[in-house]
Design a protein around this motif. Sequence first.
Motif, PDB file in Angstrom:
ATOM      1  N   THR A  99       6.039  11.292  -5.915  1.00 28.81           N
ATOM      2  CA  THR A  99       7.101  12.029  -5.209  1.00 28.81           C
ATOM      3  C   THR A  99       7.286  11.456  -3.811  1.00 28.81           C
ATOM      4  OG1 THR A  99       5.494  13.665  -4.432  1.00 28.81           O
ATOM      5  CG2 THR A  99       6.618  14.156  -6.486  1.00 28.81           C
ATOM      6  N   HIS A 100       8.103  12.188  -2.990  1.00 31.51           N
ATOM      7  CA  HIS A 100       8.355  11.822  -1.594  1.00 31.51           C
ATOM      8  C   HIS A 100       8.979  10.433  -1.472  1.00 31.51           C
ATOM      9  CE1 HIS A 100       6.278  15.364   0.022  1.00 31.51           C
ATOM     10  NE2 HIS A 100       5.377  15.160  -0.909  1.00 31.51           N
ATOM     11  N   GLY A 101       9.794  10.089  -2.433  1.00 30.88           N
ATOM     12  CA  GLY A 101      10.553   8.851  -2.333  1.00 30.88           C
ATOM     13  C   GLY A 101       9.801   7.590  -2.678  1.00 30.88           C
ATOM     14  N   SER A 102       8.581   7.714  -3.171  1.00 32.81           N
ATOM     15  CA  SER A 102       7.823   6.515  -3.514  1.00 32.81           C
ATOM     16  C   SER A 102       8.385   5.886  -4.777  1.00 32.81           C
ATOM     17  CB  SER A 102       6.348   6.883  -3.719  1.00 32.81           C
ATOM     18  OG  SER A 102       5.633   5.775  -4.196  1.00 32.81           O
ATOM     19  N   LYS A 103       8.510   4.570  -4.751  1.00 37.18           N
ATOM     20  CA  LYS A 103       8.975   3.823  -5.920  1.00 37.18           C
ATOM     21  C   LYS A 103       7.864   2.955  -6.509  1.00 37.18           C
ATOM     22  CE  LYS A 103      13.775   3.707  -4.346  1.00 37.18           C
ATOM     23  NZ  LYS A 103      14.929   2.857  -4.033  1.00 37.18           N
ATOM     24  N   SER A 104       6.639   3.143  -6.032  1.00 40.67           N
ATOM     25  CA  SER A 104       5.489   2.399  -6.555  1.00 40.67           C
ATOM     26  C   SER A 104       4.580   3.385  -7.266  1.00 40.67           C
ATOM     27  CB  SER A 104       4.733   1.701  -5.409  1.00 40.67           C
ATOM     28  OG  SER A 104       3.587   1.053  -5.902  1.00 40.67           O
ATOM     29  N   HIS A 105       4.737   3.471  -8.584  1.00 37.33           N
ATOM     30  CA  HIS A 105       3.980   4.443  -9.356  1.00 37.33           C
ATOM     31  C   HIS A 105       2.782   3.785 -10.057  1.00 37.33           C
ATOM     32  CE1 HIS A 105       7.237   7.055  -8.393  1.00 37.33           C
ATOM     33  NE2 HIS A 105       8.102   6.439  -9.186  1.00 37.33           N
ATOM     34  N   ARG A 106       3.058   2.862 -10.930  1.00 38.20           N
ATOM     35  CA  ARG A 106       1.988   2.171 -11.667  1.00 38.20           C
ATOM     36  C   ARG A 106       1.985   0.679 -11.382  1.00 38.20           C
ATOM     37  NH1 ARG A 106      -0.202   5.214 -15.912  1.00 38.20           N
ATOM     38  NH2 ARG A 106      -0.828   3.283 -16.951  1.00 38.20           N
ATOM     39  N   ALA A 107       2.654   0.288 -10.332  1.00 39.03           N
ATOM     40  CA  ALA A 107       2.706  -1.135  -9.980  1.00 39.03           C
ATOM     41  C   ALA A 107       1.378  -1.593  -9.383  1.00 39.03           C
ATOM     42  CB  ALA A 107       3.835  -1.399  -8.997  1.00 39.03           C
ATOM     43  N   LEU A 108       1.132  -2.895  -9.458  1.00 37.15           N
ATOM     44  CA  LEU A 108      -0.127  -3.440  -8.978  1.00 37.15           C
ATOM     45  C   LEU A 108      -0.239  -3.375  -7.458  1.00 37.15           C
ATOM     46  CD1 LEU A 108      -2.709  -4.807 -10.013  1.00 37.15           C
ATOM     47  CD2 LEU A 108      -1.608  -6.998  -9.610  1.00 37.15           C
ATOM     48  N   GLY A 109       0.843  -3.605  -6.735  1.00 34.04           N
ATOM     49  CA  GLY A 109       0.799  -3.592  -5.277  1.00 34.04           C
ATOM     50  C   GLY A 109       0.585  -4.976  -4.710  1.00 34.04           C
ATOM     51  N   SER A 110       0.122  -5.054  -3.486  1.00 35.86           N
ATOM     52  CA  SER A 110      -0.095  -6.335  -2.824  1.00 35.86           C
ATOM     53  C   SER A 110      -1.249  -7.084  -3.473  1.00 35.86           C
ATOM     54  CB  SER A 110      -0.392  -6.108  -1.344  1.00 35.86           C
ATOM     55  OG  SER A 110      -0.703  -7.337  -0.720  1.00 35.86           O
ATOM     56  N   ILE A 111      -1.059  -8.373  -3.677  1.00 31.69           N
ATOM     57  CA  ILE A 111      -2.105  -9.206  -4.288  1.00 31.69           C
ATOM     58  C   ILE A 111      -2.622 -10.251  -3.312  1.00 31.69           C
ATOM     59  CG2 ILE A 111      -1.259  -8.853  -6.632  1.00 31.69           C
ATOM     60  CD1 ILE A 111       0.116 -11.556  -6.455  1.00 31.69           C
ATOM     61  N   GLY A 112      -2.207 -10.213  -2.034  1.00 37.51           N
ATOM     62  CA  GLY A 112      -2.717 -11.163  -1.050  1.00 37.51           C
ATOM     63  C   GLY A 112      -1.754 -11.296   0.118  1.00 37.51           C
ATOM     64  N   ALA A 113      -2.261 -11.886   1.209  1.00 41.28           N
ATOM     65  CA  ALA A 113      -1.437 -12.117   2.402  1.00 41.28           C
ATOM     66  C   ALA A 113      -0.505 -13.299   2.199  1.00 41.28           C
ATOM     67  CB  ALA A 113      -2.337 -12.344   3.610  1.00 41.28           C
ATOM     68  N   GLY A 114       0.602 -13.328   2.995  1.00 39.31           N
ATOM     69  CA  GLY A 114       1.592 -14.387   2.839  1.00 39.31           C
ATOM     70  C   GLY A 114       1.241 -15.650   3.595  1.00 39.31           C
ATOM     71  N   THR A 115       0.885 -15.516   4.898  1.00 38.99           N
ATOM     72  CA  THR A 115       0.626 -16.704   5.714  1.00 38.99           C
ATOM     73  C   THR A 115      -0.770 -17.267   5.456  1.00 38.99           C
ATOM     74  OG1 THR A 115       2.079 -15.800   7.415  1.00 38.99           O
ATOM     75  CG2 THR A 115       0.580 -17.573   8.072  1.00 38.99           C
ATOM     76  N   THR A 116      -1.766 -16.424   5.543  1.00 38.48           N
ATOM     77  CA  THR A 116      -3.137 -16.851   5.303  1.00 38.48           C
ATOM     78  C   THR A 116      -3.739 -15.967   4.225  1.00 38.48           C
ATOM     79  OG1 THR A 116      -3.368 -17.506   7.610  1.00 38.48           O
ATOM     80  CG2 THR A 116      -5.396 -17.254   6.344  1.00 38.48           C
ATOM     81  N   PRO A 117      -4.147 -16.475   3.080  1.00 39.55           N
ATOM     82  CA  PRO A 117      -4.213 -17.881   2.705  1.00 39.55           C
ATOM     83  C   PRO A 117      -2.923 -18.444   2.124  1.00 39.55           C
ATOM     84  CG  PRO A 117      -5.152 -16.568   0.971  1.00 39.55           C
ATOM     85  CD  PRO A 117      -4.724 -15.611   2.041  1.00 39.55           C
ATOM     86  N   GLY A 118      -1.895 -17.600   1.946  1.00 42.28           N
ATOM     87  CA  GLY A 118      -0.653 -18.101   1.376  1.00 42.28           C
ATOM     88  C   GLY A 118      -0.711 -18.346  -0.115  1.00 42.28           C
ATOM     89  N   ARG A 119      -1.675 -17.757  -0.763  1.00 44.87           N
ATOM     90  CA  ARG A 119      -1.826 -17.914  -2.218  1.00 44.87           C
ATOM     91  C   ARG A 119      -2.613 -16.723  -2.745  1.00 44.87           C
ATOM     92  NH1 ARG A 119      -7.012 -19.751  -3.451  1.00 44.87           N
ATOM     93  NH2 ARG A 119      -8.243 -20.380  -1.625  1.00 44.87           N
ATOM     94  N   VAL A 120      -2.802 -16.679  -4.047  1.00 45.80           N
ATOM     95  CA  VAL A 120      -3.561 -15.620  -4.699  1.00 45.80           C
ATOM     96  C   VAL A 120      -4.942 -16.180  -5.056  1.00 45.80           C
ATOM     97  CG1 VAL A 120      -3.668 -14.006  -6.640  1.00 45.80           C
ATOM     98  CG2 VAL A 120      -1.461 -14.566  -5.590  1.00 45.80           C
ATOM     99  N   TYR A 121      -5.974 -15.479  -4.654  1.00 47.57           N
ATOM    100  CA  TYR A 121      -7.330 -15.933  -4.951  1.00 47.57           C
ATOM    101  C   TYR A 121      -7.591 -15.903  -6.452  1.00 47.57           C
ATOM    102  CZ  TYR A 121      -8.641 -15.679  -0.015  1.00 47.57           C
ATOM    103  OH  TYR A 121      -8.731 -15.892   1.332  1.00 47.57           O
ATOM    104  N   LYS A 122      -8.412 -16.840  -6.887  1.00 44.67           N
ATOM    105  CA  LYS A 122      -8.805 -16.877  -8.292  1.00 44.67           C
ATOM    106  C   LYS A 122      -9.691 -15.678  -8.606  1.00 44.67           C
ATOM    107  CE  LYS A 122      -8.608 -21.868  -8.971  1.00 44.67           C
ATOM    108  NZ  LYS A 122      -9.375 -23.082  -9.378  1.00 44.67           N
ATOM    109  N   GLY A 123      -9.524 -15.136  -9.817  1.00 48.79           N
ATOM    110  CA  GLY A 123     -10.306 -13.988 -10.227  1.00 48.79           C
ATOM    111  C   GLY A 123      -9.731 -12.655  -9.800  1.00 48.79           C
ATOM    112  N   LYS A 124      -8.525 -12.639  -9.263  1.00 50.91           N
ATOM    113  CA  LYS A 124      -7.894 -11.400  -8.855  1.00 50.91           C
ATOM    114  C   LYS A 124      -7.648 -10.513 -10.068  1.00 50.91           C
ATOM    115  CE  LYS A 124      -5.559  -8.457  -6.334  1.00 50.91           C
ATOM    116  NZ  LYS A 124      -6.252  -7.565  -5.396  1.00 50.91           N
TER     117      LYS A 124
END
Length: 293
Positions: free
Chosen positions: A211-236
């Motif tokens: 509720t309360h306007g959230s559109k993230s219900h069952r989504a995974l969410g953030s998987i890592g930072a953009g600038t550093t490291p700028g990639r997704v770690y292995k084993g995520k």
Amino acid sequence: MEKDKIRVEHSLVLTSVSISPTMAMSMAAVSFPSLHQKQTLSSSLFTPTFLPSKASSFLTKPSPKRTLTISMSMEAGIGVMASKLGMMSFFEPDGTVVPVTVIGFREGNIVTQLKTLATDGYDAVQVGYRRVRDKKLTKPETGHLQKSGIIPLRHLQEFRLTNVEGFEPNQKLVFDEIFKEGDLVDVAGTTIGKGFQGGIKRHNFKRGQMTHGSKSHRALGSIGAGTTPGRVYKGKKMPGRMGGTRTKIRKLRIVKVDKELNVVMIKGALPGKPGNLLRITPAKIVGVNIPKN
């Protein structure tokens, strides 16, 4: 004047006595023994002269009894294969309810081949399970079994042992002769495949606000930072294929062995769905039959 007389007399005593270097070394060794020499002198009274003190201490201490003869890659003993039938509740004599998995046996558990260190480089017993028709097997599989005059069997598995004495081809393995009630066993099998699943079901992630306007219900969410490291770690931990993998559940207790129905009840849940193939072996316990390291 008195101090000068003492110095003169002391110098006369030193000059009157001539000491060779070898004598000085021997006198120093006798009069001022080192710490190491003190240890050797004290130990030489109780131990032979050709043994050092540390080695003699090991001889005096009683050696502990070791039964660690099985390595991690070997089995603690010969095992059998079985088929999963389902789960039920078992009532013990004192009224305790125990969840058990019932397993049954099809025709099989026959020794098909013996592998030794001389012929194959390791000791193992190959066992076959579940009889099938001849046309269900390939010609190489049929020829392999016909060498020892064995019936066509669907599954062939090896049990690596420290010694294969006492086994021979076409020998039938009976569960009652290998295991008994109260023994601990390791059960291996293939888990139930659940297909492609999300992070909530696969990794027990929490759900977002509904509720309360959230559109993230069952989504995974953030998987890592953009600038550093700028990639997704292995084993995520991410969505992916779940189940359908080989797994082993260790140290399960045999609750009941029913010879009339030819079934066995093992405490707890076993991998796979009803009808799944299971591999049952004696439990490997660290410090008892396998080394601690």
